[in-house]
Design an enzyme around this catalytic site. Sequence first.
Site, mmCIF file in Angstrom:
data_model
loop_
_atom_site.group_PDB
_atom_site.id
_atom_site.type_symbol
_atom_site.label_atom_id
_atom_site.label_comp_id
_atom_site.label_asym_id
_atom_site.label_seq_id
_atom_site.Cartn_x
_atom_site.Cartn_y
_atom_site.Cartn_z
ATOM 1 N N LEU A 32 0.829 -1.215 0.000
ATOM 2 C CA LEU A 32 0.000 0.000 0.000
ATOM 3 C C LEU A 32 0.862 1.264 0.000
ATOM 4 C CD1 LEU A 32 -2.857 -1.139 2.446
ATOM 5 C CD2 LEU A 32 -2.777 -1.310 -0.056
ATOM 6 N N ALA A 40 4.051 -5.049 -8.570
ATOM 7 C CA ALA A 40 4.636 -4.243 -7.487
ATOM 8 C C ALA A 40 5.996 -3.692 -7.897
ATOM 9 C CB ALA A 40 4.775 -5.100 -6.233
ATOM 10 N N ALA A 41 6.116 -2.380 -7.916
ATOM 11 C CA ALA A 41 7.378 -1.745 -8.292
ATOM 12 C C ALA A 41 7.275 -0.254 -8.013
ATOM 13 C CB ALA A 41 7.660 -1.965 -9.788
ATOM 14 N N THR A 69 7.825 -2.428 -19.147
ATOM 15 C CA THR A 69 7.544 -1.086 -19.667
ATOM 16 C C THR A 69 8.237 -0.884 -21.014
ATOM 17 O OG1 THR A 69 7.993 1.261 -19.314
ATOM 18 C CG2 THR A 69 9.498 -0.245 -18.287
ATOM 19 N N TYR A 79 14.721 3.763 -14.028
ATOM 20 C CA TYR A 79 13.482 2.977 -13.970
ATOM 21 C C TYR A 79 13.458 1.925 -15.086
ATOM 22 C CZ TYR A 79 8.556 2.015 -15.069
ATOM 23 O OH TYR A 79 7.379 1.404 -15.397
ATOM 24 N N LYS A 126 13.705 -2.325 -14.953
ATOM 25 C CA LYS A 126 12.690 -3.222 -15.538
ATOM 26 C C LYS A 126 13.340 -4.198 -16.524
ATOM 27 C CE LYS A 126 8.712 -2.041 -13.742
ATOM 28 N NZ LYS A 126 7.438 -2.721 -13.539
ATOM 29 N N PHE A 134 5.172 20.642 -22.669
ATOM 30 C CA PHE A 134 6.613 20.835 -22.804
ATOM 31 C C PHE A 134 7.025 20.778 -24.277
ATOM 32 C CE2 PHE A 134 5.861 19.191 -18.533
ATOM 33 C CZ PHE A 134 6.447 20.199 -17.787
ATOM 34 N N ARG A 139 11.479 19.365 -22.659
ATOM 35 C CA ARG A 139 12.259 18.719 -21.596
ATOM 36 C C ARG A 139 13.370 17.905 -22.252
ATOM 37 N NH1 ARG A 139 7.473 16.000 -18.119
ATOM 38 N NH2 ARG A 139 7.166 15.090 -20.165
ATOM 39 N N ASP A 191 13.147 14.096 -24.224
ATOM 40 C CA ASP A 191 11.780 13.725 -24.609
ATOM 41 C C ASP A 191 11.708 13.494 -26.121
ATOM 42 O OD1 ASP A 191 9.980 13.452 -22.570
ATOM 43 O OD2 ASP A 191 9.189 15.497 -22.668
HETATM 44 P P1 NAD Z 1 0.915 1.819 -8.807
HETATM 45 O O1 NAD Z 1 1.946 2.579 -8.044
HETATM 46 O O2 NAD Z 1 -0.490 2.298 -8.766
HETATM 47 O O3 NAD Z 1 0.957 0.284 -8.389
HETATM 48 C C1 NAD Z 1 2.061 -0.358 -7.838
HETATM 49 C C2 NAD Z 1 1.579 -1.132 -6.622
HETATM 50 O O4 NAD Z 1 2.658 -1.884 -6.079
HETATM 51 C C3 NAD Z 1 1.069 -0.215 -5.519
HETATM 52 O O5 NAD Z 1 -0.177 -0.684 -5.050
HETATM 53 C C4 NAD Z 1 2.164 -0.315 -4.446
HETATM 54 O O6 NAD Z 1 1.631 -0.108 -3.143
HETATM 55 C C5 NAD Z 1 2.706 -1.707 -4.674
HETATM 56 N N1 NAD Z 1 4.103 -1.906 -4.272
HETATM 57 C C6 NAD Z 1 5.189 -1.192 -4.670
HETATM 58 N N2 NAD Z 1 6.302 -1.713 -4.116
HETATM 59 C C7 NAD Z 1 5.916 -2.782 -3.377
HETATM 60 C C8 NAD Z 1 6.615 -3.739 -2.588
HETATM 61 N N3 NAD Z 1 7.938 -3.705 -2.440
HETATM 62 N N4 NAD Z 1 5.899 -4.705 -1.988
HETATM 63 C C9 NAD Z 1 4.538 -4.779 -2.128
HETATM 64 N N5 NAD Z 1 3.839 -3.901 -2.856
HETATM 65 C C10 NAD Z 1 4.524 -2.912 -3.469
HETATM 66 O O7 NAD Z 1 1.440 1.777 -10.295
HETATM 67 P P2 NAD Z 1 0.691 1.375 -11.646
HETATM 68 O O8 NAD Z 1 0.565 2.595 -12.463
HETATM 69 O O9 NAD Z 1 -0.494 0.550 -11.369
HETATM 70 O O10 NAD Z 1 1.805 0.472 -12.302
HETATM 71 C C11 NAD Z 1 1.875 -0.921 -12.018
HETATM 72 C C12 NAD Z 1 3.046 -1.542 -12.731
HETATM 73 O O11 NAD Z 1 2.926 -1.273 -14.131
HETATM 74 C C13 NAD Z 1 4.394 -0.990 -12.300
HETATM 75 O O12 NAD Z 1 5.289 -2.076 -12.192
HETATM 76 C C14 NAD Z 1 4.792 -0.070 -13.438
HETATM 77 O O13 NAD Z 1 6.184 -0.041 -13.589
HETATM 78 C C15 NAD Z 1 4.130 -0.731 -14.626
HETATM 79 N N6 NAD Z 1 3.796 0.212 -15.720
HETATM 80 C C16 NAD Z 1 2.896 1.225 -15.475
HETATM 81 C C17 NAD Z 1 2.550 2.097 -16.516
HETATM 82 C C18 NAD Z 1 1.525 3.189 -16.302
HETATM 83 O O14 NAD Z 1 1.221 3.925 -17.259
HETATM 84 N N7 NAD Z 1 0.922 3.350 -15.120
HETATM 85 C C19 NAD Z 1 3.162 1.954 -17.775
HETATM 86 C C20 NAD Z 1 4.082 0.916 -17.974
HETATM 87 C C21 NAD Z 1 4.384 0.037 -16.932
#
Ligand code: NAD
Length: 329
Positions: free
Chosen positions: A33, A73-74, A116, A140, A144, A207, A281, A284
Site C-alpha cells: 500500500l 509491485a514496483a 515497460t 526505472y 525493468k 513541454f 524537456r 523527450d
Molecule cells: P501503482 O503505483 O499504482 O501500483 C504499484 C503497486 O505496487 C502499488 O499498489 C504499491 O503499493 C505496490 N508496491 C510497490 N512496491 C511494493 C513492494 N515492495 N511490496 C509490495 N507492494 C509494493 O502503479 P501502476 O501505475 O499501477 O503500475 C503498475 C506496474 O505497471 C508498475 O510495475 C509499473 O512499472 C508498470 N507500468 C505502469 C505504466 C503506467 O502507465 N501506469 C506503464 C508501464 C508500466
Amino acid sequence: MAILVTGGAGYIGSHTVAELLDRGEEVVVLDSLVTGHKESLLGGKLYVGDLRDKELLAKLFAENDIEAVIHFAASSLVGESMKDPVKYYDNNVYGTQCLLEGMQKAGVDKIVFSSTAATYGEPEKVPIEETDRTEPSNVYGETKLTMERMMSWFDKVLGIKYVALRYFNAAGAHASGKIGEDHRPESHLIPLVLQTALKQRESIAVFGDDYPTEDGTCIRDYIHVSDLADAHVRAVTYLRSGSGSNFFNLGNGLGFSVKEVIETAKEVTGLDIPVVIQERRAGDPAVLVASSAKARSVLGWNPSRADLKEIIRSAWNWHSSHPQGYGEA
Ligand code: NAD
C-alpha cells in the site's frame, strides 16, 4: 488454485484483479500500500506487506495454492529513479529476486510481468517492435530490463516461465466507475489534464510545441487500463497452455499528441483547461509508440477501448465522481 497479484492494490493491478474476479479466478493480492489503495480492491484476499519480506512471502505461498503470479509491485517514477537509483534497484530488482526465490521454494513456475516500453529508451524507429534495440535512458527502465533478464535466467536454470508485457501509458478507468487512477504524486498526462478541468490545478504544462509532429506536440501511446488487464490475463492463459516464455509490446500503434489529449478532454468535460507552453524537456523524443502486432497474433489481444475519446470519457467518469480519488492521503 489462485493467482497471486503483487501490487494488486495499485492502478493497473486493481483493474487486473477485477478482470480476474470477473472470469471466476481465485485471487490473492500482496501489496504494501506504499502507492496503492485497499479501497481499489473489488475482491480477493489481501496480504498487506512488502515483496522483500521473505518470511511473509513464504507464509503467503504456504497458506495459498498459488498457480501463477502477476507481478506489478514496483516503483515507477522516471524522475525519482534518476534521483534515487538505490530505491529502484532495491524495490524493483531485489524485490523481484525475493519474489522469484519465493516462487522457486513454493514450486510456482509461471509469472506475468508488468514491464515497460521504457526498456527501449530512445527508439530507433516507430512503432517500436519487440526486436528493436533495448537501451533504457533512465534508471526505472534499466531496472525493468534487469528484472526481465533475471526472469530469463530463472527460466533457463529453474524452468520458471515468464511473459513480460511492455507498454507506455495506462489510461482510463473501470466501466463500473468504482475504481480508477489515483497516483500520488500524479505524473500522467490524462489525470493531470482532468485535474486541471476540475480546477485542482491552475493549468496544464505542455513541454514544447515545436516538435516535428502535425501539431508540434509530442505523440505518446495510451492503452486503456482494462485492455491492459485483459492482456495480463491472456498472458496467464498463454503460460497455462504450456507455451514457453515470451515478451510482448502492448501499444496502440498510432499514438495521440499532447494537444489532441487536451482538446479531447475539453470536449468530453465541456470545461476550460488552461494550457501553458513551456520549454522542451531534455530527452523527450517526439514520438513514442509501440506496435502490438505480436500480442495481437500470439495472445489474440484485441484492445476494445482504443478510441481516445472513450479512454478520456472513462477516466472522466472516475475523476469527476471521485475528485479526491480514494480519499484523503
Ligand atoms: P501503482 O503505483 O499504482 O501500483 C504499484 C503497486 O505496487 C502499488 O499498489 C504499491 O503499493 C505496490 N508496491 C510497490 N512496491 C511494493 C513492494 N515492495 N511490496 C509490495 N507492494 C509494493 O502503479 P501502476 O501505475 O499501477 O503500475 C503498475 C506496474 O505497471 C508498475 O510495475 C509499473 O512499472 C508498470 N507500468 C505502469 C505504466 C503506467 O502507465 N501506469 C506503464 C508501464 C508500466
